[in-house]
Design a protein around this motif. Structure first.
Motif, short mmCIF file in Angstrom:
data_model
loop_
_atom_site.label_atom_id
_atom_site.label_comp_id
_atom_site.label_asym_id
_atom_site.label_seq_id
_atom_site.Cartn_x
_atom_site.Cartn_y
_atom_site.Cartn_z
N ILE A 1 0.82 -1.05 0.00
CA ILE A 1 0.01 0.05 -0.07
C ILE A 1 0.87 1.32 0.05
CG2 ILE A 1 -1.73 1.30 1.28
CD1 ILE A 1 -2.79 -1.45 2.43
N LEU A 2 1.83 1.34 0.58
CA LEU A 2 2.88 2.45 0.86
C LEU A 2 3.73 2.58 -0.31
CD1 LEU A 2 3.98 1.95 4.65
CD2 LEU A 2 2.26 3.73 3.68
N GLY A 3 3.87 1.43 -1.12
CA GLY A 3 4.77 1.56 -2.43
C GLY A 3 5.97 1.35 -2.09
N VAL A 4 6.35 0.80 -0.77
CA VAL A 4 7.79 0.39 -0.55
C VAL A 4 8.10 -0.94 -1.37
CG1 VAL A 4 9.09 -0.41 1.39
CG2 VAL A 4 7.53 1.30 1.55
N LEU A 5 6.90 -1.78 -1.61
CA LEU A 5 7.07 -2.99 -2.16
C LEU A 5 6.11 -2.91 -3.53
CD1 LEU A 5 7.28 -5.91 0.48
CD2 LEU A 5 9.00 -5.20 -0.81
N GLU A 6 6.52 -3.36 -4.71
CA GLU A 6 5.54 -3.41 -5.77
C GLU A 6 4.76 -4.61 -5.96
OE1 GLU A 6 6.04 -3.02 -10.63
OE2 GLU A 6 7.68 -2.98 -9.42
N LYS A 7 3.49 -4.52 -6.05
CA LYS A 7 2.67 -5.54 -6.05
C LYS A 7 2.64 -6.28 -7.40
CE LYS A 7 -1.33 -2.57 -7.56
NZ LYS A 7 -0.30 -1.57 -7.93
N ASP A 8 2.33 -7.35 -7.34
CA ASP A 8 2.10 -8.23 -8.47
C ASP A 8 1.16 -8.42 -9.20
OD1 ASP A 8 4.93 -9.09 -7.78
OD2 ASP A 8 4.08 -10.97 -7.01
N ALA A 9 -0.08 -8.05 -8.80
CA ALA A 9 -1.29 -7.93 -9.15
C ALA A 9 -2.34 -7.27 -8.32
CB ALA A 9 -1.87 -9.52 -9.45
N GLY A 10 -3.27 -6.68 -8.96
CA GLY A 10 -4.47 -6.13 -7.89
C GLY A 10 -4.39 -4.47 -8.22
N ASP A 11 -5.21 -3.86 -7.12
CA ASP A 11 -5.56 -2.41 -7.23
C ASP A 11 -5.48 -2.00 -6.02
OD1 ASP A 11 -5.88 -1.90 -10.21
OD2 ASP A 11 -7.77 -3.20 -9.74
N ILE A 12 -4.73 -0.76 -5.73
CA ILE A 12 -4.62 -0.19 -4.44
C ILE A 12 -5.24 1.20 -4.61
CG2 ILE A 12 -3.30 0.72 -2.42
CD1 ILE A 12 -1.48 -1.73 -2.89
N LEU A 13 -6.27 1.60 -3.97
CA LEU A 13 -7.08 2.91 -4.61
C LEU A 13 -7.18 3.64 -3.37
CD1 LEU A 13 -9.75 1.42 -6.88
CD2 LEU A 13 -7.60 2.12 -7.68
N TRP A 14 -7.32 5.17 -3.29
CA TRP A 14 -7.46 6.07 -2.42
C TRP A 14 -8.37 7.19 -3.21
CZ3 TRP A 14 -7.44 6.74 2.75
CH2 TRP A 14 -7.40 8.08 3.18
N ASP A 15 -9.65 7.06 -2.35
CA ASP A 15 -10.55 7.81 -2.96
C ASP A 15 -11.08 7.51 -4.55
OD1 ASP A 15 -12.94 9.74 -2.50
OD2 ASP A 15 -11.55 11.46 -3.36
N GLY A 16 -10.88 6.12 -5.00
CA GLY A 16 -11.33 5.82 -6.35
C GLY A 16 -10.32 5.89 -7.29
N ARG A 17 -9.02 6.60 -6.85
CA ARG A 17 -7.92 6.85 -7.68
C ARG A 17 -6.85 5.95 -7.20
NH1 ARG A 17 -7.29 13.12 -7.97
NH2 ARG A 17 -7.29 12.69 -5.99
N PRO A 18 -5.82 5.59 -8.37
CA PRO A 18 -4.59 4.83 -7.68
C PRO A 18 -3.88 5.57 -6.49
CG PRO A 18 -4.62 4.81 -10.14
CD PRO A 18 -5.87 5.67 -9.65
N PHE A 19 -3.57 4.62 -5.56
CA PHE A 19 -2.77 5.32 -4.29
C PHE A 19 -1.72 5.90 -4.83
CE2 PHE A 19 -0.36 5.22 -0.36
CZ PHE A 19 -1.57 5.71 0.55
N ASN A 20 -1.31 7.26 -4.26
CA ASN A 20 -0.19 7.90 -4.49
C ASN A 20 0.34 8.52 -3.23
OD1 ASN A 20 2.04 9.71 -5.39
ND2 ASN A 20 0.94 9.97 -7.21
N ARG A 21 1.45 8.06 -2.66
CA ARG A 21 1.91 8.63 -1.41
C ARG A 21 2.31 10.33 -1.28
NH1 ARG A 21 6.49 5.30 1.80
NH2 ARG A 21 6.33 7.33 3.01
#
Length: 304
Positions: free
Chosen positions: A48-68
């Motif tokens: 979620i924090l972007g410290v590790l890159e996900k292999d699949a799936g979506d992480i969203l904040w307020d409907g948009r891709p999560f951006n720290r």
């Protein structure tokens, strides 16, 4: 605002640490991300924090891709990360500035939190000279100094004495009341049960339980009975099909099939002239649900 994790996976070589987990926090609350060590909790937080890159799936904040860069995030890691030879206030101001705060505002926030947590006397003391409890207070301030919208707490109560546990409890309740989104990651089920209305329970990277904790527990019904009285009631209980789970100093804990069995047992006690001082029917605890779910998963894996 909402944090949405949808179908997220992560592998390290041949080992799948997180396998398609999903959950959502649609409004401010303390949300429980729980499981044993190695269940995938910390890996999920780091994705979620972007410290590790996900292999699949979506992480969203307020409907948009999560951006720290667009969300003020606080993170209290399980592995504490203070500079041992730097004075407390100096490094807290530094952490605030790293998150974009002007120095004067970082200093003011640092002083405010040092006072709130009762450690102003240590502002000029090096972190390595503090007790473990006070180091954890400093670590907590480091995650809060910049006033985050979204806060991750990874095993925040680990090693705390009862006094400092109460301090942290009060702070977390205040943050929840202020409208913060808080993800509490822990393997201490009793702690999660105290704080969280919604949970996702992981084991070996898989979701075992997810949703409203009250609804999850309610789906199992009343499965436990505690009776406190001065007489040995185990023969009567055994004759009525109650399972003795534990003999405690102040009474007996039984497993029951439901309310009807508990009511029939109470009638039998009274009919025999036994009047309990305490008669408590309850749903299973989160700890009990976790153990049951893990054993069920293991049984299913062995059957394959």
């Amino acid at each position: 605002m909402a944090l949405t994790v949808r179908g997220v996976s992560k592998s390290f070589g041949e080992r799948k640490a997180v396998d398609g987990i999903s959950f959502e926090i649609p409004s401010p609350e303390i949300f429980g991300l729980i499981g044993t060590n190695g269940a995938g909790k910390t890996t999920t937080i780091r994705m979620i924090l972007g410290v590790l890159e996900k292999d699949a799936g979506d992480i969203l904040w307020d409907g948009r891709p999560f951006n720290r860069d667009e969300v003020r995030v606080g993170y209290m890691p399980e592995e504490r990360g203070l500079y041992p030879k730097v004075a407390v206030a100096e490094q807290l101001i530094y952490f605030g500035m790293l998150r974009g705060m002007p120095k004067d505002k970082a200093r003011a926030a640092t002083e405010r939190w040092l006072e709130r947590l009762g450690i102003t006397e240590y502002r000029n003391v090096r972190a390595e000279a503090l007790s473990k409890g006070n180091q954890q207070k400093v670590q907590l301030i480091a995650s809060l100094v910049h006033d985050p919208q979204l806060l991750f707490l990874d095993e925040p109560f680990s090693g705390l004495d009862p006094i400092n546990t109460d301090v942290f409890r009060d702070v977390f309740r205040e943050l929840e009341a202020e409208g913060k989104y808080i993800v509490l990651s822990s393997h201490q089920m009793a702690t999660v049960e105290e704080y969280c209305r919604h949970i996702v329970l992981l084991n070996r990277g898989h979701t075992l339980l997810s949703g409203s904790l009250h609804e999850i527990k309610s789906s199992y019904g009343h499965t436990h009975l505690f009776v406190s009285c001065g007489q040995d009631i185990t023969p009567l209980a055994a004759g009525m099909g109650l399972k003795l789970e534990e003999k405690k100093p102040d009474g007996y804990a039984f497993g029951i099939a439901g309310d009807a069995q508990a009511q029939a047992f109470l009638k039998a006690l009274v009919d025999n002239g036994i009047y309990p001082e305490r008669y408590e029917i309850r749903m299973p605890s989160l700890h009990e649900l976790f153990v049951r779910s893990v054993r069920q998963q293991q049984g299913e894996e062995e059957a394959v």
